[in-house]
Each structure stands twice: as C-alpha cells, then as structure tokens.
Design a protein around this motif. Structure first.
Motif, PDB file in Angstrom:
ATOM      1  N   ALA C  71       0.868  -1.216   0.213  1.00 57.09           N
ATOM      2  CA  ALA C  71      -0.059  -0.152  -0.001  1.00 57.09           C
ATOM      3  C   ALA C  71       0.902   1.229   0.134  1.00 57.09           C
ATOM      4  O   ALA C  71       0.641   2.242  -0.870  1.00 57.09           O
ATOM      5  N   TYR C  75       8.695   2.427   3.056  1.00 57.67           N
ATOM      6  CA  TYR C  75       8.329   1.598   4.405  1.00 57.67           C
ATOM      7  C   TYR C  75       9.304   2.217   5.343  1.00 57.67           C
ATOM      8  O   TYR C  75      10.450   2.600   5.095  1.00 57.67           O
ATOM      9  N   GLY C 325       5.141 -13.499   9.253  1.00 56.88           N
ATOM     10  CA  GLY C 325       5.337 -12.181  10.043  1.00 56.88           C
ATOM     11  C   GLY C 325       4.319 -12.289  11.042  1.00 56.88           C
ATOM     12  O   GLY C 325       3.656 -13.174  11.476  1.00 56.88           O
ATOM     13  N   ALA C 337      10.782  -8.388  13.353  1.00 60.57           N
ATOM     14  CA  ALA C 337      11.089  -8.151  12.000  1.00 60.57           C
ATOM     15  C   ALA C 337      12.211  -9.512  11.816  1.00 60.57           C
ATOM     16  O   ALA C 337      12.185  -9.988  10.388  1.00 60.57           O
TER      17      ALA C 337
END
Ligand SMILES: Cc1cc2nc3c(=O)[nH]c(=O)nc-3n(C[C@H](O)[C@H](O)[C@H](O)COP(=O)(O)OP(=O)(O)OC[C@H]3O[C@@H](n4cnc5c(N)ncnc54)[C@H](O)[C@@H]3O)c2cc1C
Lengths: 124, 107, 429
Positions: C71, C75, C325, C337
């Motif tokens: 989207a 980042y 994730g 992460a």
C-alpha cells in the motif's frame, strides 16, 4: 518483468539452473536457503570497512575463503569458539552441510547496492 | 518520596470486610547493588508501612532490603464505624509520606 | 507445473547459463503446461513480505514471476524507531524505498489490497484491478485494536500516541517527548500477549528515560501500566532502568494497578482498578491482531491471528496461501522483524519447491531481538526454532545475563546496528 540475469550475476543464474535440475538440486536449494538465512545478519554494512577481517560482530561472509568459513562454523557448532548466537544458528548441521554452505558462500559475490534514496540504510 | 496511592471502597455496611490496597512508587534500593562506578549504591528503602484508623494502629509492616521496588500492600479490616484510614511510609533517614482516605460505614 | 527431474551436480561456479534456462522453459511448454512461469504474489512489503519476495526471485529466477503488492510508497521500519524517538537516529535513516525490488525483476504494485478472492485465487485492489496468483504469501502485519482500550480510538492516538506503526506516530511521540518539562510524568500502557515486538515497550521506556536524563530532565517519571505480570528480558530491563536512569522508570503489573479500566484523552489520564494515573504524556500501545485483509479473507482463528502449518508457514485453511510475519501464529517465535524475515525465507523456498517440483528444504527458523537499555548497553534474546509436536518450538535459545561486562553490552549494540543494515539490505537490496 525487467530482470536481466546477466546484470544480476551469479545469483540469478543459480535460479535459472535450478529450474531444470532437481535431485541433487534439492541439495542446492537447501544450501541456497541456508545461505540466505546467514544473510539475515551477515550483510556488509555500508559504513564498514571492506576488509572482511576487520573487527565486526557479523562479518560479511560472501566471497570468504570456504576453508575459513567452514573452520569457524564447525568451531561454533562444537563449542570451541564461544558464541551463544552462532551455536544456535549452526546447531544440528552436519559437516557435509557446513562444507557445502561454506563453498556456496565463497562463490557468492557480495550485494552492495545503496537503497532507493541512494543512502545506505543504517547510516548513523 | 512520591505520593502514595490508596484505594478502598467509599461506602460499606457495618461488619463488612473492607479491602485496602496501597502502592508507593519507591526504588527500594537494597544497598547491595553495584553502581556504574563499581561502588555500592547506598541503601534507601521504605522500612516501615504503618496503617491506622482514626488514630488507632491497624497494622505495622517492617520491610527488609530484599523487598522489590514499588512496595504494594493489600489487606482487609472489619468496618464498624465511619472514619479516616491513614497509611504512613517511612524510609531510611526518617523521611515520611502519608496518604489517607475516608470511609463511610452505614449501620 | 513440474520441472524436469534430472541429476544435477553443477555448482554455481560451473555456470550453466541462459541456454539451460531456455531449455527448461521450452520443456515445460512442450508438455502443454502453462507457458508463463507460475505466479507468486506477495501481499505486504514489510520485513516478512520484502524478504519473501526477494528470496523467491533470487532463488527462483526466471522460473517464476514475483509480484509484491504494498500500500505504501515507502517503508518506515518499526525496528529502530525507538532509536528515533530517543534522538539516536533520524526518520530518514529508517525510511526505505522499493526501487531495489523492481531492479531485481519483482513487479512492485503500489496499491491497497481490498480483498483476497480465494476461490478465484486473485487479489482485488482498491482500484478494482485484480492480481491473480498461483501462490500467495500474505505478510500484512498487524491491526491495532484501539477500541479494546475503553476511551482510546484512532483520534485519541493523536493525543495519546501509540507509535506502534512507524511513521507520523513516531514523529509525534518524539516531539511530545522533546516538549516535556524537567519533572514531567509519562504513563505507558502495554498490551497483553501476543503483540508486535515483545521487548519493544521496555526498550522504549529505557530510551525515553535516557533521552530525558541526557537533556537535564532526570526528575521526570515514566510509569508503565502493564497488562502482563511478567515480560520479556524483565530482569535485564529492570536492572538496566535502575542503573542508567535511577528512579525514573516504574513498572506496575495488573496485580498492583488493578487492571486498565479506561483512558481519557481530554484529561490525559488512565483509570485503573487502583487509582487514576494522569500524566503530561500518555502513550497507549493497544492490543493487536492480524491485519484486516487476512482476517476478512477467513484466514484467522477467532483470536484474530492466522494459524500456519509449521513446515512451510502455509495456512491450514488454504493450501495456496502462506501467512508470515506478525499476522501469523508461529508458535514460540515472537512477532519480530527478524522472525518475519526468517519465515519469509521459509515460505519463499516452500513455494518454489512446490511450484517447481523441487524437494522442500527443512525450515530453520531463527530469531534474535536486540534491545537497547542505553545507547551503549545492548541486550539480546533469541533462538533457533524447529517443528515440534505440530508447532514451532525452541530448539536452542540464548539470552543476555544481568551484570555482563560493559564491553559485551557495547558489542550487542554493534550487533544490533549490523543486523539493521543486514535486514534492510535483504529487504530492499
Ligand atoms: C517500537 C518497535 C520496535 C521494534 N523493534 C524491533 C527490533 O528491534 N527487532 C525486530 O526484529 N523487530 C522489531 N519490531 C517488530 C517489527 O517491526 C515487526 O515484527 C515487523 O515489522 C513485522 O513484519 P511484517 O512483515 O509481519 O509486517 P510489517 O512490517 O508491518 O509489514 C506489513 C506491510 O503490509 C502492508 N499492508 C498491510 N495491509 C495491506 C493491504 N491490504 N494492501 C497492501 N499492503 C498492505 C503494510 O503497508 C506494511 O508495509 C519492532 C516493532 C516496534 C513497534
């Protein structure tokens, strides 16, 4: 899709090669996968000296002589070189796997591209 | 010292058991810990927590250096009449801090 | 689609070249299978998705097509955002673009996915465009459940920042911290498990206290109202807070504060079972669940998180979808992460093996979470994980100990910086 294998070097060619050849390639995917797990920590730091022997807690592994890497990996696994992190990272891997991994890493050329903004990602 | 926090019901019936909860944010420095300079960090603990109701002692606790930071106590007493509950904390060196709350006891 | 199975002993040194590639593709076409390479679509370009996409492309080459749907145009890493809040890094340092992925031959589509049509095996974007897949790797991260804290909302987050998704919230919390006076009081609400980055709140507390102290505000106080009775690396943090910023950080479990009842942005206060805690700055880290795109697609359990089959991070609800994730329930692995990237590699390799008929390598899940207790005092916790009794469980773990020599702690900070460089290089090239 604009990928140009010739430009992307060895790694792309591996992908191409793997397509046609499993069986032992099974092992290649396995080793390539293991090598990828190393990259989770061992990537060259943009601001680090290029010399892999320079003191870094996570030295770059790509291009290192396989013998050196193999000796280190075995020493970590067997507890001769103390590192709780590395002991866990190599736990349960046999000699043949470690040797194949070390050879694979030696044959890898280090990726060293700045990010989109042209800046190294972690520049202080 | 910080302001202690005290919680008890505002209103109960005579004969009810009244739960009391009291918290003081305090480091409870044991005197055994080593500081950044390698020397011992001087002891500073709350060594006494005293609770009284309308001036009459209800409970006294003597604390040891092993007690963790932010001492928190929970106890209960039997309510017979309305009045003020007071909790007094005393730390090494004699400094005191107190907190009180009024409770209404309905017959 | 299956690839030809022949013995193969070549190493990468004995480069087989493009002729081989062409042969492979033609062989497949001649058998009447789809002439186009199988389509791997990765939804979400965070730690998990970016690593999955790049691993799939690097190891799959021209044998697969890889599309990343993300989207946002860039980042901002949550990891190291606590460093930004404390002034140890700038926002630019933790902001990354996707150009490197495009250069690798990954089709990067910037757009919000609105739904996953699992029957048609396609993603529908907000623009109406659809993107079909042969395998979907879903890495959309978390949703913050603002409403789970009575009185809290997206609007309230402008007064009581969470900064648990990096970006404007990070900048907001940083500027609010900077504006505090010398004896300010801060209250931090920490959610129940599971949530993104278990040690994150406590690292944040340490770094906020450090920043206050370093700028002449050692009289400030930070009170943590936790939803849990214990937390990650607790002994290390508690010892560290006292050592570096004595008396500045207080931690209260629910057995003491009596449980969070509500927050009130108008009065900047928090009501608990024990008392009303008011502050000059209140930061609320709300409870979490998998991002809506995963939940809406029916890939989550009633608890709001997506279950996975440990061997390949595949959804037990849909064998064409892998979830990785923070959105996934990866057994004992924390939502980090590092873990997301580790799962991203596993999913990428599993998908390649599946699509191209290669045997699937056994996963080696790994995680390390470094936390700063002070700018020169780092600690870590981590483990190798494997498949155990149908779940992902610790095989061999490690954790820093209280009272370690300063040099070792300094080295852990170096490691954290190295790791940041490594993971962002792996994600973005
Ligand atoms: C303060 C803080 C500190 C942290 N520190 C560390 C640390 O030191 N080490 C560590 O390992 N981890 C750390 N973490 C945790 C880490 O940030 C997360 O675990 C990690 O980002 C998870 O990766 P992910 O790929 O699952 O999700 P994300 O990184 O959140 O990526 C998800 C992506 O999907 C996109 N997306 C979602 N839905 C859609 C949609 N419908 N359409 C299109 N795109 C969509 C989003 O835009 C986003 O880019 C920290 C987190 C916080 C909050």
């Amino acid at each position: 899709m604009t990928g140009q294998p010739a430009k992307r070097g060895v790694a792309a060619v591996l992908g191409a090669a793997l397509l046609t050849m499993p069986a032992a390639a099974a092992d290649d995917l396995r080793i390539a996968y293991l090598a990828a797990t190393c990259a989770g920590c061992h990537a060259p730091r943009a601001d680090a000296p290029a010399d892999p022997a320079a003191d870094s807690p996570m030295p770059a592994l790509a291009g290192r002589p396989a013998d050196d890497t193999l000796a280190a990996l075995k020493a970590y696994r067997d507890g001769q070189r103390p590192s709780a992190v590395m002991a866990a990272a190599v736990a349960g891997l046999d000699d043949a796997t470690l040797a194949a991994l070390a050879r694979h890493l030696e044959a890898t050329s280090p990726p060293n591209r700045p990010n989109a903004s042209g800046q190294p990602g972690a520049a202080p | 010292m910080e302001r202690p926090r005290l919680r008890l019901p505002e209103r109960v019936r005579a004969g009810d058991v009244v739960p009391v909860r009291a918290l003081l944010m305090h480091p409870m420095e044991s005197g055994l810990r080593l500081g950044p300079d390698g020397g011992r960090v001087p002891r500073r603990i709350v060594y006494r927590i005293a609770c009284s109701f309308e001036g009459e002692p209800l409970l006294v606790m003597d604390l040891e250096p092993g007690i963790a930071a932010n001492p928190y106590v929970e106890f209960a007493f039997l309510a017979r009449r309305s009045g003020t509950l007071t909790v007094v904390y005393t730390e090494d060196g004699g400094a005191e801090t107190a907190v009180e709350a009024f409770i209404e006891v309905e017959a | 689609m299956t690839a030809t199975r022949q013995p193969f002993t070549a190493t990468r040194r004995r480069v087989l070249g493009l002729a081989m590639l062409a042969t492979g593709v033609m062989a497949v076409s001649a058998r009447g299978a789809t002439p186009a390479p199988p389509r791997i679509v990765v939804l979400g370009g965070g730690a998990g998705g970016a690593v999955a996409a790049r691993t799939a492309k690097r190891l799959g080459g021209e044998a697969v097509s890889v599309t990343l749907v993300e989207a946002a145009p860039s980042y901002v890493t949550c990891f190291f955002s606590n460093w930004v809040i404390a002034g140890l890094r700038a926002m630019e340092d933790i902001t990354h673009g996707y150009a490197g992925l495009a250069a690798d031959g990954i089709a990067v589509v910037h757009g919000r996915a609105e739904a996953i049509d699992r029957d048609a095996r396609a993603i529908r974007l907000a623009t109406g465009e659809t993107i079909p897949y042969d395998r979907l790797i879903l890495a959309p991260g978390i949703a913050l459940r603002h409403e789970a804290v009575p009185g809290y909302s997206e609007a309230a987050a402008l007064t009581m920042p969470h900064a648990w998704k990096a970006g404007p919230q990070t900048t907001l919390l940083r500027s609010r911290l900077e504006a505090l006076g010398p004896t300010a009081s801060i209250v931090m609400l920490v959610p129940p498990n599971p949530y993104r980055c278990p040690p994150g709140p406590y690292e944040r507390a340490a770094l906020m206290a450090h920043r206050l102290k370093a700028t002449g505000r050692a009289g400030a106080r930070l009170t943590i109202l936790d939803a849990k009775e214990t937390f990650s690396k607790q002994a290390l943090f508690q010892e560290g807070w006292e050592r570096h910023t004595p008396g500045m950080v207080q931690w209260l479990p629910p057995s003491v504060h009596g449980g969070i009842l509500s927050v009130d942005p108008a009065t900047n206060s928090v009501e608990t079972g024990l008392d009303v805690f008011s502050g000059d700055l209140i930061t609320v880290i709300p409870p979490q669940q998998a991002a809506p795109i995963a939940v809406d697609a029916g890939l989550a359990d009633p608890d709001g998180w997506c279950p996975v089959v440990p061997a390949a991070m595949r959804s037990p609800m849909d064998s064409f979808v892998h979830v990785i994730g923070d959105a996934a329930k990866a057994g004992e692995m924390p939502k980090s992460a590092f873990a997301a990237a580790s799962q991203g590699r596993v999913a990428a390799v599993a998908v390649l093996a599946d699509l191209l008929g290669w045997p699937r390598p056994e996963p080696r899940y790994f995680n390390t979470c470094w936390s700063l207790i002070a700018p020169d005092d780092g600690v870590k916790v981590g483990a190798l994980y494997g498949e155990k009794a149908g779940g992902i469980a610790t095989v061999k773990g490690f954790v820093s100990q209280p009272g370690e020599p300063a040099a070792e702690r300094r080295r852990a900070v170096d490691e954290a910086e190295n790791w940041y460089a490594a993971i962002t290089a792996e994600m973005f090239g």
